[in-house]
Each structure stands twice: as C-alpha cells, then as structure tokens.
Scaffold this motif. Structure first.
Motif, short mmCIF file in Angstrom:
data_model
loop_
_atom_site.label_atom_id
_atom_site.label_comp_id
_atom_site.label_asym_id
_atom_site.label_seq_id
_atom_site.Cartn_x
_atom_site.Cartn_y
_atom_site.Cartn_z
N LEU A 1 37.93 46.84 37.34
CA LEU A 1 39.22 46.45 36.78
C LEU A 1 39.01 46.13 35.31
CD1 LEU A 1 41.15 44.05 39.22
CD2 LEU A 1 41.75 46.39 38.61
N PRO A 2 39.98 46.45 34.46
CA PRO A 2 39.85 46.09 33.05
C PRO A 2 39.77 44.57 32.88
CG PRO A 2 41.65 47.64 33.39
CD PRO A 2 41.22 47.18 34.74
N PRO A 3 39.17 44.09 31.80
CA PRO A 3 39.06 42.64 31.61
C PRO A 3 40.38 41.95 31.29
CG PRO A 3 38.20 43.82 29.70
CD PRO A 3 38.48 44.85 30.75
N SER A 4 41.38 42.71 30.83
CA SER A 4 42.68 42.12 30.51
C SER A 4 43.72 43.23 30.42
CB SER A 4 42.60 41.38 29.16
OG SER A 4 42.28 42.28 28.11
N GLY A 5 44.95 42.82 30.22
CA GLY A 5 46.00 43.79 29.97
C GLY A 5 46.82 44.16 31.20
N GLU A 6 47.74 45.09 30.98
CA GLU A 6 48.69 45.49 32.02
C GLU A 6 48.00 46.10 33.24
OE1 GLU A 6 52.55 48.48 32.58
OE2 GLU A 6 51.69 48.12 30.60
#
Length: 209
Positions: A81-86
């Motif tokens: 999963l990306p570390p932040s964002g949508e």
C-alpha cells in the motif's frame, strides 16, 4: 521471524501471503486459538492470531498492524500500500470492509459451533448474515466499477484481504457465497488463489474446540 496461527484463518493467511510475496523468511507455528491458547498467550494475552514475532523478539498483533510493519520492513517502493494519499485510503477502506466481513463470518461460525438448536440466537445469526451479504454486495459493485486485474491497479493488501475473506467465507458458510451473483469478486478470488503466494499458504478449514 515467527508467524503464529493457522492458515485457515483469513487474518493469519493475509499476513502469510504478504510474507511470501516479499520473500521474507519466517517459521510457521500453526497453533490453534483453542488447543494452543496458552501457548499463544505467551505472545498475546488476548489469545488471538495472527502474531508475528520479529527477529528482535517483539510480538506484533492484529493483521492490519502486522502488515503495516511488514510494509515498513520492505520500504515504500515494495510496500503493498502507498505510504499516504488517496490510493492508501482506498486500499485501507477495502481492507477494513473485507476483514470486517471475515470477522462476521468467524462470529457466525462460532455461533453454530458453540451453540446448538434453540441455544442459538436467531437475531444474531440474521444480523451477521445481513452484514455479510450487504458488504459483499458493496464490494462487488466497487470491484466491477474499477475493472482491471487488481483493486488499486497493482496487486495490494486490498486484493489479499478480499481473497482471504472470500475463501474463508466459502468454506465456513458456502450457502452465503454465489459466484454467479457476484462475478467480479469471484474473478478476483480466482486470480489471487492461482498465484503461488496464495497456494503456498492454504489450509482447509478445521474448527476444534
């Protein structure tokens, strides 16, 4: 590292799939939350699985927290999963729905295993069935709308969580699963189960209390 818990648990399995995906070595201790409860209690007093014991001896508990730690181990470029964002928010939402669904499926299973006949609560059973069904319907609509092979475009924790929940639900409550009614979820499940990282960590459901 040591992974504690049986692969028939959708929560243990999602952690195992991530470990396999990243090629992280671990010892598997397939302890039952019933038969091996006191052994598990040495690492988690809640006597719940999964537990991941790190190389420095720390006991990580709850699948979401464990997977976040694994993402940290492998770094943002390899994290599922990306570390932040949508995209991260979208992935976490799907994971929460899938693991919530799995939790309801576990509760419903134990209602049947631990209670018999008129000792079962029809209100509780009906509520669990409704929650499971409506969550499946929501996930089906969203999976169909997104298209593509995987939920976020690339293989992620969202796909793992949904596939593990679907397999458990199909084994624990086969009458609640209708692939023809939810073809987008069925296709995702089949795609994931065909991957080596899934087939390496599979165990038929067995409940002994």
């Amino acid at each position: 590292m040591i992974l504690i818990g049986q692969y028939d648990s959708p929560f243990v399995r999602r952690v195992a799939v991530a470990l396999q995906h990243h090629g992280l070595a671990y010892e598997h201790r397939p302890w039952s939350v019933w038969a091996d409860a006191e052994s598990i209690a040495k690492y988690n007093p809640l006597r719940r699985v999964p537990v991941l014991v790190t190389d420095d001896g720390e006991s990580l508990v709850e699948s979401a927290a464990i997977l976040d730690a694994i993402d940290g181990m492998v770094g943002p470029e390899r994290a599922l999963l990306p570390p932040s964002g949508e995209a991260r928010r979208a992935g976490l939402r799907v994971c929460a729905l899938a693991t919530g669904l799995a939790d309801k499926a576990v509760s419903l299973l134990y209602e049947h295993v631990l209670r018999s006949g008129d000792r079962r609560s029809p209100v509780w059973v009906s509520r669990c069935v409704q929650q499971i069904g409506e969550t499946l319907d929501l996930l089906e609509r969203e999976r169909a709308a997104r298209g593509g092979d995987y939920w976020l475009g690339a293989f992620s924790h969202a796909d793992i969580a949904v596939a593990c929940a679907l397999r458990f639900l199909g084994e624990a409550h086969p009458t609640l699963v209708d692939p023809a009614r939810r073809p987008a979820l069925a296709a995702l499940s089949a795609r994931c189960e065909a991957l080596p990282v899934f087939s390496a960590v599979v165990q038929p459901l067995h409940v002994a209390v």
